[in-house]
Design a protein around this motif. Structure first.
Motif, PDB file in Angstrom:
ATOM      1  N   TYR A  29       0.797  -1.230   0.000  1.00 42.87           N
ATOM      2  CA  TYR A  29       0.000   0.000   0.000  1.00 42.87           C
ATOM      3  C   TYR A  29       0.828   1.278   0.000  1.00 42.87           C
ATOM      4  CZ  TYR A  29      -0.099   0.192   5.239  1.00 42.87           C
ATOM      5  OH  TYR A  29       0.191   0.253   6.574  1.00 42.87           O
ATOM      6  N   VAL A  30       2.126   1.187   0.251  1.00 48.19           N
ATOM      7  CA  VAL A  30       2.974   2.386   0.149  1.00 48.19           C
ATOM      8  C   VAL A  30       3.813   2.393  -1.132  1.00 48.19           C
ATOM      9  CG1 VAL A  30       3.102   2.763   2.649  1.00 48.19           C
ATOM     10  CG2 VAL A  30       4.880   1.416   1.506  1.00 48.19           C
ATOM     11  N   LEU A  40      -1.426   3.254  -2.937  1.00 47.49           N
ATOM     12  CA  LEU A  40      -2.765   2.908  -2.450  1.00 47.49           C
ATOM     13  C   LEU A  40      -3.152   3.731  -1.221  1.00 47.49           C
ATOM     14  CD1 LEU A  40      -2.761  -0.972  -2.907  1.00 47.49           C
ATOM     15  CD2 LEU A  40      -4.014   0.721  -4.277  1.00 47.49           C
ATOM     16  N   LEU A  41      -2.200   3.989  -0.324  1.00 47.86           N
ATOM     17  CA  LEU A  41      -2.494   4.812   0.851  1.00 47.86           C
ATOM     18  C   LEU A  41      -2.974   6.196   0.435  1.00 47.86           C
ATOM     19  CD1 LEU A  41      -2.492   5.546   3.861  1.00 47.86           C
ATOM     20  CD2 LEU A  41      -0.016   5.923   3.666  1.00 47.86           C
ATOM     21  N   GLU A  42      -2.316   6.800  -0.517  1.00 47.82           N
ATOM     22  CA  GLU A  42      -2.706   8.133  -0.977  1.00 47.82           C
ATOM     23  C   GLU A  42      -4.058   8.105  -1.681  1.00 47.82           C
ATOM     24  OE1 GLU A  42       1.727  10.070  -1.637  1.00 47.82           O
ATOM     25  OE2 GLU A  42       0.982   8.599  -3.081  1.00 47.82           O
ATOM     26  N   ILE A  43      -4.326   7.044  -2.412  1.00 47.05           N
ATOM     27  CA  ILE A  43      -5.623   6.912  -3.074  1.00 47.05           C
ATOM     28  C   ILE A  43      -6.732   6.801  -2.037  1.00 47.05           C
ATOM     29  CG2 ILE A  43      -7.059   5.420  -4.524  1.00 47.05           C
ATOM     30  CD1 ILE A  43      -4.399   4.660  -6.013  1.00 47.05           C
ATOM     31  N   VAL A  44      -6.525   6.006  -1.009  1.00 43.57           N
ATOM     32  CA  VAL A  44      -7.537   5.836   0.045  1.00 43.57           C
ATOM     33  C   VAL A  44      -7.793   7.162   0.756  1.00 43.57           C
ATOM     34  CG1 VAL A  44      -7.966   4.746   2.295  1.00 43.57           C
ATOM     35  CG2 VAL A  44      -7.205   3.356   0.355  1.00 43.57           C
ATOM     36  N   ASP A  49     -11.298  12.065   1.529  1.00 42.79           N
ATOM     37  CA  ASP A  49     -11.510  13.514   1.423  1.00 42.79           C
ATOM     38  C   ASP A  49     -12.556  13.868   0.376  1.00 42.79           C
ATOM     39  OD1 ASP A  49      -9.770  14.158   3.457  1.00 42.79           O
ATOM     40  OD2 ASP A  49      -8.087  14.622   2.139  1.00 42.79           O
ATOM     41  N   GLU A  50     -12.539  13.167  -0.746  1.00 43.20           N
ATOM     42  CA  GLU A  50     -13.537  13.416  -1.786  1.00 43.20           C
ATOM     43  C   GLU A  50     -14.942  13.084  -1.284  1.00 43.20           C
ATOM     44  OE1 GLU A  50     -13.093  14.309  -5.535  1.00 43.20           O
ATOM     45  OE2 GLU A  50     -11.790  15.388  -4.176  1.00 43.20           O
ATOM     46  N   MET A  92      -7.651   4.984   7.623  1.00 42.10           N
ATOM     47  CA  MET A  92      -8.207   5.800   6.538  1.00 42.10           C
ATOM     48  C   MET A  92      -9.182   5.004   5.676  1.00 42.10           C
ATOM     49  SD  MET A  92      -7.162   8.730   7.263  1.00 42.10           S
ATOM     50  CE  MET A  92      -8.003   9.507   5.890  1.00 42.10           C
ATOM     51  N   LEU A  93      -8.884   3.737   5.437  1.00 41.82           N
ATOM     52  CA  LEU A  93      -9.808   2.906   4.673  1.00 41.82           C
ATOM     53  C   LEU A  93     -11.130   2.770   5.412  1.00 41.82           C
ATOM     54  CD1 LEU A  93     -10.552   1.100   2.307  1.00 41.82           C
ATOM     55  CD2 LEU A  93      -9.406  -0.798   3.503  1.00 41.82           C
TER      56      LEU A  93
END
Length: 169
Positions: A29-30, A40-44, A49-50, A92-93
């Motif tokens: 995920y990093v 993946l962490l940044e996408i989650v 936020d979205e 975050m997920l």
């Protein structure tokens, strides 16, 4: 497309996100093969936020106060400003999945929403609530593609195998 079908799609996608993103080891995920690419962490974190500050908030805005301007957001720069790469992936997920659940509950609770209400987006011009709702679902699909490509590239990186037998992207 009927707005109820879009809401059902958002609900189904919550399950897809859960299945495709849960239980991933930190190494995966990093991982990213390019500093400009999101892991993946940044996408989650972006999805969270979205969910909170973009789609749900802006649809509420169009339905309730269409005459006012949108509050500006900056999703591209949030990655660095909000230090997504320092967040805890599982937290975050779960936050994202909880917020998606709240979004679905809210959307399903609406009584006779004015889907044709229009607000002016600073870059895209007039947008209806229905248009923004459809774009929310499209946003999911675009991130599914992004996540899938990232996972495929990670598999190539870690396995060192030739995937020509699997087919082309």
């Amino acid at each position: 497309m009927n707005h109820k079908l879009i809401i059902e799609g958002l609900s189904r996608n919550q399950k897809v996100y859960k299945q495709v993103l849960e239980g991933i080891p930190k190494e995966e995920y990093v991982w990213k093969d390019n500093p400009r690419r999101w892991c993946l962490l940044e996408i989650v974190c972006h999805l969270y936020d979205e969910e909170c500050e973009d789609f749900r908030t802006r649809i509420k805005h169009i339905l309730n106060t269409p005459e006012l301007q949108f509050v500006p957001i900056d999703p591209e720069n949030w990655v660095l400003k909000r230090e997504y790469n320092k967040k805890v992936y599982d937290v975050m997920l779960n936050r994202f999945l909880e917020e998606r659940e709240e979004s679905i509950k809210w959307l399903n609770s609406l009584v006779n929403p004015q889907w044709n209400n229009t607000s002016v987006h600073p870059d895209l011009g007039n947008m209806t609530a229905h248009q923004l709702l459809a774009n929310w679902l499209a946003h999911d699909y675009l991130h599914f593609k992004q996540i899938t490509k990232l996972k495929l590239d990670y598999l190539k990186f870690t396995s060192g195998e030739d995937f020509s037998y699997a087919g082309g992207w």
